[in-house]
Write a protein that holds these residues in place. Structure first.
Motif, PDB file in Angstrom:
ATOM      1  N   ARG A 119       7.243  -1.591  15.977  1.00 41.38           N
ATOM      2  CA  ARG A 119       5.940  -0.928  16.130  1.00 41.38           C
ATOM      3  C   ARG A 119       5.322  -0.459  14.828  1.00 41.38           C
ATOM      4  NH1 ARG A 119      10.018   2.308  17.829  1.00 41.38           N
ATOM      5  NH2 ARG A 119      10.217   4.418  16.943  1.00 41.38           N
ATOM      6  N   ASN A 120       6.145  -0.126  13.835  1.00 39.62           N
ATOM      7  CA  ASN A 120       5.598   0.357  12.560  1.00 39.62           C
ATOM      8  C   ASN A 120       5.592  -0.702  11.463  1.00 39.62           C
ATOM      9  OD1 ASN A 120       5.229   3.001  13.566  1.00 39.62           O
ATOM     10  ND2 ASN A 120       7.389   3.479  13.210  1.00 39.62           N
ATOM     11  N   THR A 167       8.184  -0.704   7.026  1.00 43.45           N
ATOM     12  CA  THR A 167       6.937  -1.453   7.217  1.00 43.45           C
ATOM     13  C   THR A 167       7.044  -2.892   6.725  1.00 43.45           C
ATOM     14  OG1 THR A 167       6.051  -0.755   5.057  1.00 43.45           O
ATOM     15  CG2 THR A 167       5.535   0.645   6.960  1.00 43.45           C
ATOM     16  N   VAL A 168       8.038  -3.184   5.860  1.00 42.75           N
ATOM     17  CA  VAL A 168       8.163  -4.521   5.271  1.00 42.75           C
ATOM     18  C   VAL A 168       9.623  -4.975   5.356  1.00 42.75           C
ATOM     19  CG1 VAL A 168       7.839  -5.943   3.188  1.00 42.75           C
ATOM     20  CG2 VAL A 168       6.277  -4.041   3.646  1.00 42.75           C
ATOM     21  N   VAL A 212      19.759  -3.373  10.906  1.00 46.50           N
ATOM     22  CA  VAL A 212      18.350  -3.674  10.611  1.00 46.50           C
ATOM     23  C   VAL A 212      17.481  -3.260  11.791  1.00 46.50           C
ATOM     24  CG1 VAL A 212      16.662  -5.517  10.238  1.00 46.50           C
ATOM     25  CG2 VAL A 212      18.833  -5.542   8.988  1.00 46.50           C
ATOM     26  N   LEU A 213      17.916  -3.596  12.994  1.00 50.38           N
ATOM     27  CA  LEU A 213      17.172  -3.251  14.203  1.00 50.38           C
ATOM     28  C   LEU A 213      17.015  -1.735  14.329  1.00 50.38           C
ATOM     29  CD1 LEU A 213      15.965  -5.022  16.419  1.00 50.38           C
ATOM     30  CD2 LEU A 213      18.017  -4.632  17.771  1.00 50.38           C
ATOM     31  N   GLN A 214      18.060  -1.012  13.980  1.00 51.69           N
ATOM     32  CA  GLN A 214      18.023   0.444  14.023  1.00 51.69           C
ATOM     33  C   GLN A 214      17.031   1.017  13.010  1.00 51.69           C
ATOM     34  OE1 GLN A 214      21.955   2.264  13.624  1.00 51.69           O
ATOM     35  NE2 GLN A 214      21.046   3.992  12.538  1.00 51.69           N
ATOM     36  N   LYS A 215      16.926   0.350  11.844  1.00 55.37           N
ATOM     37  CA  LYS A 215      16.082   0.859  10.760  1.00 55.37           C
ATOM     38  C   LYS A 215      14.631   0.373  10.830  1.00 55.37           C
ATOM     39  CE  LYS A 215      19.162   3.278   8.512  1.00 55.37           C
ATOM     40  NZ  LYS A 215      18.987   4.750   8.367  1.00 55.37           N
ATOM     41  N   LEU A 216      14.351  -0.653  11.633  1.00 56.28           N
ATOM     42  CA  LEU A 216      12.991  -1.201  11.677  1.00 56.28           C
ATOM     43  C   LEU A 216      11.906  -0.156  11.956  1.00 56.28           C
ATOM     44  CD1 LEU A 216      13.245  -4.692  13.456  1.00 56.28           C
ATOM     45  CD2 LEU A 216      12.582  -4.235  11.097  1.00 56.28           C
ATOM     46  N   LYS A 248       0.836  -1.205   0.000  1.00 56.10           N
ATOM     47  CA  LYS A 248       0.000   0.000   0.000  1.00 56.10           C
ATOM     48  C   LYS A 248       0.871   1.255   0.000  1.00 56.10           C
ATOM     49  CE  LYS A 248      -0.512  -0.335   5.030  1.00 56.10           C
ATOM     50  NZ  LYS A 248      -1.467  -0.535   6.131  1.00 56.10           N
ATOM     51  N   PRO A 249       0.281   2.423  -0.315  1.00 58.99           N
ATOM     52  CA  PRO A 249       1.047   3.671  -0.308  1.00 58.99           C
ATOM     53  C   PRO A 249       1.694   3.893   1.063  1.00 58.99           C
ATOM     54  CG  PRO A 249      -1.082   4.007  -1.342  1.00 58.99           C
ATOM     55  CD  PRO A 249      -1.107   2.622  -0.763  1.00 58.99           C
ATOM     56  N   GLY A 250       2.927   4.353   1.039  1.00 56.15           N
ATOM     57  CA  GLY A 250       3.621   4.616   2.294  1.00 56.15           C
ATOM     58  C   GLY A 250       4.452   3.460   2.808  1.00 56.15           C
ATOM     59  N   ASP A 251       4.323   2.280   2.205  1.00 55.25           N
ATOM     60  CA  ASP A 251       5.158   1.156   2.626  1.00 55.25           C
ATOM     61  C   ASP A 251       6.627   1.459   2.369  1.00 55.25           C
ATOM     62  OD1 ASP A 251       3.625  -0.835   3.818  1.00 55.25           O
ATOM     63  OD2 ASP A 251       2.993  -1.702   1.916  1.00 55.25           O
ATOM     64  N   VAL A 252       7.492   0.997   3.290  1.00 48.13           N
ATOM     65  CA  VAL A 252       8.938   1.150   3.158  1.00 48.13           C
ATOM     66  C   VAL A 252       9.568  -0.220   3.375  1.00 48.13           C
ATOM     67  CG1 VAL A 252      11.025   2.221   4.090  1.00 48.13           C
ATOM     68  CG2 VAL A 252       8.899   3.547   3.958  1.00 48.13           C
TER      69      VAL A 252
END
Length: 514
Positions: A279-280, A255-256, A247-251, A205-209
């Motif tokens: 959380r996101n 969103t994916v 990865v943990l820092q960027k989570l 969906k729109p906004g997914d990263v």
């Protein structure tokens, strides 16, 4: 007729063209790297046009192959997209391949263009020129190399070359664990159909990263992850290699996330992995190798998210998936056949098996490849009379329709006339206290033809007894399934995607009973 070039479809999703993102422009960030660089959608558009024009200037023959063995970089992705854009065929090669392997691939595929790292130019170019390749370029992960130097002089305007759904887009060489590697020919239609199905099925969906931490010479990183983000117009957080702390820092910014099981195990070893860090996040996807149920359950407990397992192959891209929504994600299964994919389980006589029985998995669908490069007889062997592809995987379908992969048909052990499925025995071993992981392989035996040999890895701090493992199995399984030998080892041999290399184990233990 409408242009079916995969690049045209991916490009149509760039933000300026997307009705869902009408406020965005081509100058928004498409890719952010782990060393602080950002690339806009306009950068992707211009750079792929310049590279496509460079390829066009070489006056390559129709259907020319572009073979690429370089380190992961955004520029390498641009080269992939430029190859599609120019109408040629992309041939990604594992960065671990050495001279004998590269010599085989170049000799077999006869690429018109070879692109390699500068450090390998000496030996790669020698192999390529000897095989008749006219053009060899370099591309490094620091944005240098002769490819970029030449492309810098080309126009940044380029019209996407028209291609039809049945035209080749890529050739992926299989791992070659039995005999020579085979080149799976994937068309624009194969890859586009799969990308569109997954966009819908996984709820992009729109906004997914997307956090992209996978290699880009393989289906998972090059097609599933990359195409997913591009066809959705989603930003990617681009990691040149997997680093669990990064990865943990960027989570929280994403969103994916898509990974092989090994990546999830390494993330679970990080004390900072918790629900707050995720959380996101919307979706965690695992594939390319079996995910242990222990990893599945621990991830669920630590993060509050249920990993979505799926199943695919070099020859087919994605075939099945656990549901994103509207159903249970069941650990140890790969879910259901994706929309448009027909999947069946057959016995040795070619008859469909009832629910719960183990047999050979066969598939048919718009994502299934065109055949093996220059291997018409092998291609005919691998397809049934009614058009199903024999995957070589063994599995079963339960009463609810969930598919479970039991193993590869070549991994099947026939001991004293009885079929032994390694995954079944491995499941029992993995459930034993102190066991982190196991692998069972068949080796020659003078009396039984073949017998199983188990190789077991202990959890940190645990001490395992090979004899106790065998004794534990004897209390639960028929005698013909019991490994004749068990070894406790420090690690299992794996390929770059985390799959256990059972061919290496078979070779290691083949003389055990001779």
């Amino acid at each position: 007729m409408k242009n079916q070039n995969l690049f045209a479809a991916l490009r149509a999703a760039f933000p300026e063209s997307s009705p869902e993102s009408s406020a965005a422009t081509l100058d928004t960030t498409a890719i952010e790297t782990d060393n602080g660089l950002t690339y806009s959608w306009r950068d992707l558009e211009r750079a792929t046009a310049m590279m496509a024009n460079l390829l066009a200037s070489l006056r390559l023959p129709a259907g020319a192959r572009v073979a690429v063995q370089v380190e992961k970089s955004v520029e390498a992705v641009m080269l992939y997209l430029a190859t599609l854009r120019a109408g040629y065929v992309f041939l990604p090669l594992n960065t671990a391949y050495q001279s004998a392997e590269i010599e085989y691939f170049i000799g077999n595929a006869e690429p018109a263009v070879v692109v390699c790292s500068s450090k390998n130019f000496g030996w790669v170019s020698k192999i390529a020129f000897k095989a008749g390749t006219q053009n060899v370029f370099t591309l490094d992960d620091d944005r240098t190399g002769s490819l970029l130097a030449r492309a810098a002089h080309c126009s940044d305007q380029h019209e996407v070359v028209a291609r039809q759904a049945d035209d080749l887009a890529a050739i992926l060489y299989t791992s070659g664990t039995t005999g020579r590697s085979k080149g799976a020919m994937l068309t624009h239609g194969n890859l586009l159909s799969n990308a569109l199905v997954l966009k819908e099925y996984w709820g992009w969906k729109p906004g997914d990263v997307l956090i992209h931490a996978l290699p880009i010479f393989h289906v998972h990183g090059l097609f599933v992850a990359l195409h997913g983000a591009l066809i959705n117009g989603s930003k990617m957080i681009w990691l040149s290699k997997f680093d669990p702390k990064l990865v943990l820092q960027k989570l929280p910014e994403a969103t994916v996330f898509m990974g092989v099981p090994t990546l999830y195990v390494r993330l679970l070893a990080e004390p900072g992995l918790n629900r707050e860090a995720c959380r996101n996040m919307r979706l965690f996807v695992a594939g390319s190798a079996p995910l242990l149920i222990e990893t599945f359950n621990e991830w669920q407990q630590r993060t509050g998210h249920t990993i979505l397992e799926r199943y695919g192959m070099s020859e087919t891209a994605m075939l099945t998936s656990n549901p994103y929504q509207g159903g249970e994600r069941r650990g140890g299964t790969v879910g259901f056949a994706l929309p448009g994919v027909s999947l069946r389980v057959q016995d040795e006589a070619g008859q469909s098996l009832p629910v719960g029985e183990i047999g050979s998995i066969e598939v048919k669908g718009p994502n299934v490849f065109k055949g093996y490069w220059r291997m018409p007889e092998k291609t005919r062997e691998e397809f049934t009379a009614d058009g199903y592809f024999r995957t070589g995987d063994v599995g079963k379908i339960d009463e609810r329709g969930y598919i479970t992969i039991v193993g590869r048909s070549k991994d099947l052990i026939i001991s004293g006339g009885y079929n032994v499925y390694p995954a079944e025995i491995e499941d029992y071993i993995n459930d034993m206290p102190g066991v982190a992981e196991s692998a069972l392989v068949g080796v020659p035996h003078p009396d039984f033809g073949e017998v199983g040999v188990a190789v077991v890895i202990a959890k940190p701090g645990a001490t395992l007894s090979a004899s106790a493992i065998v004794a534990g199995l004897k209390a639960k399984l028929a005698n013909f399934k019991i490994p004749k030998q068990c070894f406790v080892a420090s690690e299992l041999p794996r390929n770059t995607m985390g799959k256990v290399q059972k061919n290496v184990l078979r070779e290691q233990y083949k003389a055990l009973f001779s």
